[in-house]
Design a protein around this motif. Structure first.
Motif, PDB file in Angstrom:
ATOM      1  N   TYR A 156       0.834  -1.194   0.000  1.00  0.00           N
ATOM      2  CA  TYR A 156       0.000   0.000   0.000  1.00  0.00           C
ATOM      3  C   TYR A 156       0.872   1.250   0.000  1.00  0.00           C
ATOM      4  O   TYR A 156       2.037   1.212   0.432  1.00  0.00           O
ATOM      5  CB  TYR A 156      -0.913   0.026   1.230  1.00  0.00           C
ATOM      6  N   LEU A 201      -3.863   0.487  -2.630  1.00  0.00           N
ATOM      7  CA  LEU A 201      -3.157  -0.710  -3.081  1.00  0.00           C
ATOM      8  C   LEU A 201      -2.381  -0.388  -4.355  1.00  0.00           C
ATOM      9  O   LEU A 201      -2.950   0.083  -5.334  1.00  0.00           O
ATOM     10  CB  LEU A 201      -4.145  -1.841  -3.345  1.00  0.00           C
ATOM     11  N   CYS A 222      -5.188  -3.483   4.470  1.00  0.00           N
ATOM     12  CA  CYS A 222      -4.863  -2.073   4.224  1.00  0.00           C
ATOM     13  C   CYS A 222      -4.607  -1.321   5.525  1.00  0.00           C
ATOM     14  O   CYS A 222      -3.913  -0.304   5.538  1.00  0.00           O
ATOM     15  CB  CYS A 222      -5.996  -1.411   3.437  1.00  0.00           C
TER      16      CYS A 222
END
Length: 760
Positions: free
Chosen positions: A665, A680, A729
């Motif tokens: 990320y 991403l 994430c």
């Protein structure tokens, strides 16, 4: 492969330009419409039957034909019989019309060829959960081969809409909420399908998934930056990297302008900016909807003129607007015939690519094509297994040789529960209840009984998917009370236009499990028997309560014909779960629409009393082993128009082999406009034995962090980037920083680059 299925480079004795020069207006119009042979009650498209006057094949095709619509996919028909009819129809076009041009045959192929007895793979949301673009390409090649063998030329897939609101009914057709994941997986599908000579069709260009309140056909209020930075990139990747040959215009309007009537989008972006030279097809009845639903045209002739000017080449599924109404508009001078010529030329060039301009169909039609071969099954099984996401587990999974298992729930013993809306079973066979399914589809109950051969498996329905009947609760509670473990299989029923809890035209006001399913789960949990909850759904639901009270929760996004066995394998431990969430698991319905790609003020903070943090973040998924990510290194500096090389060490620290999804990320620390807190920019599936460690290298073009600046340009700005790798994430397990140097880099189509990864 028959002689008509030749490569796009094959020589032809007739050119598109020569044929166009010979055509009358009626012959031109015939080339830009479809013909759909359907019967009363076969409603597989919105508002079907509202438009055209029924006409027979001979009448419609007397001047030729552009497309044959869903020859195999409208009703359950034997493939051999239908192939003979198709070849006869094509011979009629070759020998019975003045110019003798066969039609393009198109079919739906979202979860496999939509035909009776054809293999049905996991739904696209499961593709996203697998994070396995290579496997999706392999699947698409199998689908394309089946289509090619049956004389089908074009598939209406993949869907590249980025998920923006899980209340929208068509979430199960989408890949993810992240545009890069959508783009890589979707482009792989395009490459696989087109490797067989079948043209893919991108859906739905553009903005369809960003509809108001998550309502089908709802107006879209997305700003130009959201469109450019979130919604367009997957389509751009599939056009530039995948070289897709067809695109479908979407039903929606954006800021008051229907896309099917917007030349700035269909011509300006798609053709002028990206250089797309294939065909644009209308979503079914989308041209007529310009008059009927959008009210931007006074009649069908005016609607046809608007769509043609915008760049819609082919009206599907029939010729409601592009036949008689358009002919009248051209002859009256309301529509320039040059617009018709432009569309016809594109169609004829597509037919030349497909080898149709010289095809005679005087060979024998195909017979005995195996549409559900062992190879189909192998790929379906592997993709189903890779897509299952373990959301929670207190150690109950994998099951430790239980003596008695209660399998409870409306989806426990129902084959349809394994399939999405655009599967043949739910899309077509639901309207033909007398027809046999035609596929071997082990349900979760059947697969689990086979998997746990030494256990007694007792099945109880308990409740329906979506009604208020609680009369089955007592039986379910009794079965669970006497079992070592209760497997509760809950979720959705995919259908069309209100006939399901998810699917086209099946939107939701809330994100609670449909019907009384939550009450049933809570009643079984109250018995004290460990509960494993399996969610067979086409969207993420609000299940924070289940994560707290159930021993384990497994999320399955309609895993297809081998999905029952895959789920049983995860429960038994034969399969080590490796799926990752392609969409955030929502905290509440009121927090929607939500995306992990939000700026700082789109998340939690001191300025609001309500939390938006999802219950499980994008990229989350547990395993029966454990992984660590360490030693992330990135280039100290990179040019704004260059690449960033990132290296990270991944180690399997558990006691069994498993697959990890390495997720890289990035965050633009300071931007001229607000930037997402996480984005991403690279990923890779890695299979590791217990104790094994590898270094994964990801080469990331800086254009992956490009955005639309205040002047409307897509740019990469100089400055600092934070990068990290973790289990989702939200997990910054190992991080590093780089500085982008040089001037502001304006992104052009020449900057489009496919991801490159190396494992060593």
């Amino acid at each position: 492969m028959t002689d008509l299925q030749v490569s796009a480079q094959a020589a032809t004795s007739r050119t598109a330009e020569d044929l166009l020069a010979q055509m009358t207006l009626e012959e031109k119009l015939a080339q830009i419409v479809g013909f759909w042979e359907k019967e009363d009650g076969e409603a597989v498209a919105p508002l079907q039957g509202e438009f055209e006057t029924p006409r027979g094949y001979d009448e419609v095709t007397k001047n030729g034909l552009g497309h044959l619509t869903r020859v195999y996919g409208t009703r359950p028909v034997d493939a051999d019989d239908q192939a003979r009819r198709l070849w006869a129809q094509q011979r009629r076009l070759v020998t019975g019309t003045r110019l003798g041009i066969p039609a393009i045959v198109h079919e739906e192929c979202l979860t496999g060829l939509s035909a009776w007895k054809a293999a049905t793979f996991p739904t696209p949301l499961a593709w996203g959960a697998s994070f396995d673009a290579e496997l999706v390409e392999e699947m698409a090649a199998l689908i394309g081969a089946s289509m090619r063998d049956l004389g089908i030329h074009q598939g209406l897939s993949p869907v590249l809409d980025v998920i923006r609101d899980p209340r929208w009914g068509r979430v199960d057709e989408c890949i993810a909420e992240d545009p890069y994941l959508v783009g890589t997986v979707g482009t792989s599908y395009v490459r696989g399908l087109q490797s067989t000579g079948v043209h893919a069709t991108l859906k739905h260009f553009i903005g369809y998934s960003a509809s108001q309140s998550g309502r089908n056909f709802g107006p879209v209020h997305a700003g130009p930056r959201e469109i450019a930075d979130v919604l367009l990139p997957p389509f751009e990747m599939a056009v530039l990297d995948g070289e897709v040959r067809s695109v479908m215009s979407s039903y929606n309007e954006i800021d008051g302008v229907p896309v099917a009537a917007d030349p700035e989008i269909i011509t300006g972006i798609l053709r002028d900016r990206w250089g797309f030279d294939g065909t644009v097809v209308a979503d079914y009845f989308g041209v007529a909807f310009l008059q009927l639903l959008h009210h931007v045209a006074g009649d069908l002739g005016e609607a046809a003129g608007l769509a043609l000017k915008a760049g819609v080449d082919i009206e599907l599924p029939t010729g409601d607007a592009y036949l008689d109404p358009l002919a009248d508009a051209v002859r009256s001078g309301k529509v320039d015939e040059a617009l018709v010529d432009r569309a016809v030329l594109r169609v004829l060039r597509q037919k030349a690519e497909l080898g149709l301009l010289d095809a005679t169909f005087d060979d024998e039609p195909p017979s005995g094509v195996d549409l559900d071969s062992p190879e189909h099954r192998r790929v379906a099984a592997r993709l189903a297994e890779e897509s299952l996401v373990l959301l929670s587990n207190d150690g109950t999974l994998p099951l430790a040789q239980p003596r008695r298992v209660a399998v409870v729930g409306p989806n426990a013993d129902r084959p349809e529960a394994l399939f999405g809306c655009y599967s043949f079973l739910n899309h077509v066979l639901a309207q033909h209840p007398q027809a046999a399914v035609g596929l071997e589809i082990p349900t979760v109950r059947e697969a689990l009984a086979a998997e746990l051969a030494g256990a007694e498996v007792v099945a109880v329905r308990g409740c329906a998917v979506d009604d208020e009947d609680r009369t089955g609760f007592d039986e379910a509670v009794a079965a669970a009370s006497s079992a070592d473990v209760a497997v509760l299989v809950m979720g959705d029923h995919a259908g069309l236009f209100g006939r399901g809890t998810v699917g086209e035209g099946c939107d939701r006001d809330d994100l609670d499990l449909p019907g009384v399913q939550r009450e049933l789960v809570e009643a079984v949990v109250a018995t004290g028997t460990p509960v494993v909850l399996v969610l067979l759904t086409g969207r993420p639901y609000v299940v924070d309560w289940a994560l707290e009270c159930c021993a384990a929760v497994v999320q399955a996004f309609f895993p297809g014909e081998e999905g029952g066995r895959a789920i049983a394998g995860v429960l038994s431990g034969r399969v080590n779960p490796s799926g990752r969430l392609p969409v955030s698991l929502p905290r509440s319905s009121g927090a929607q629409p939500y995306s992990y790609l939000h700026p700082a003020l789109g998340g939690d903070g001191d300025v609001t009393n309500l939390s938006t943090v999802p219950v499980r973040p994008f990229g989350f998924g547990l395993s029966y082993t454990s992984f660590t990510h360490s030693d992330l290194t990135v280039d100290a500096e990179a040019a704004t128009g260059g690449t960033i090389t990132a290296r990270v060490r991944v180690t399997n620290t558990g006691d069994r082999a498993g697959a990890d999804v390495v997720q890289l990320y990035a965050h633009d620390v300071v931007g001229s406009v607000t930037r997402p807190v996480a984005q991403l920019v690279g990923y890779r599936r890695v299979e590791l034995d217990a104790g094994e460690s590898v270094e994964v290298e990801l080469v990331v073009p800086t254009t992956r962090v490009a955005f639309t600046d205040r002047s409307g340009r897509r740019v990469v700005e100089p400055g600092e980037l934070e990068l990290w790798v973790g289990a989702s994430c939200a997990d910054k397990e190992t991080s590093a920083r780089t500085t982008l140097t040089g001037g502001v880099h304006e992104v052009t189509t020449a900057d489009a680059r496919w991801t490159t990864t190396t494992v060593r």
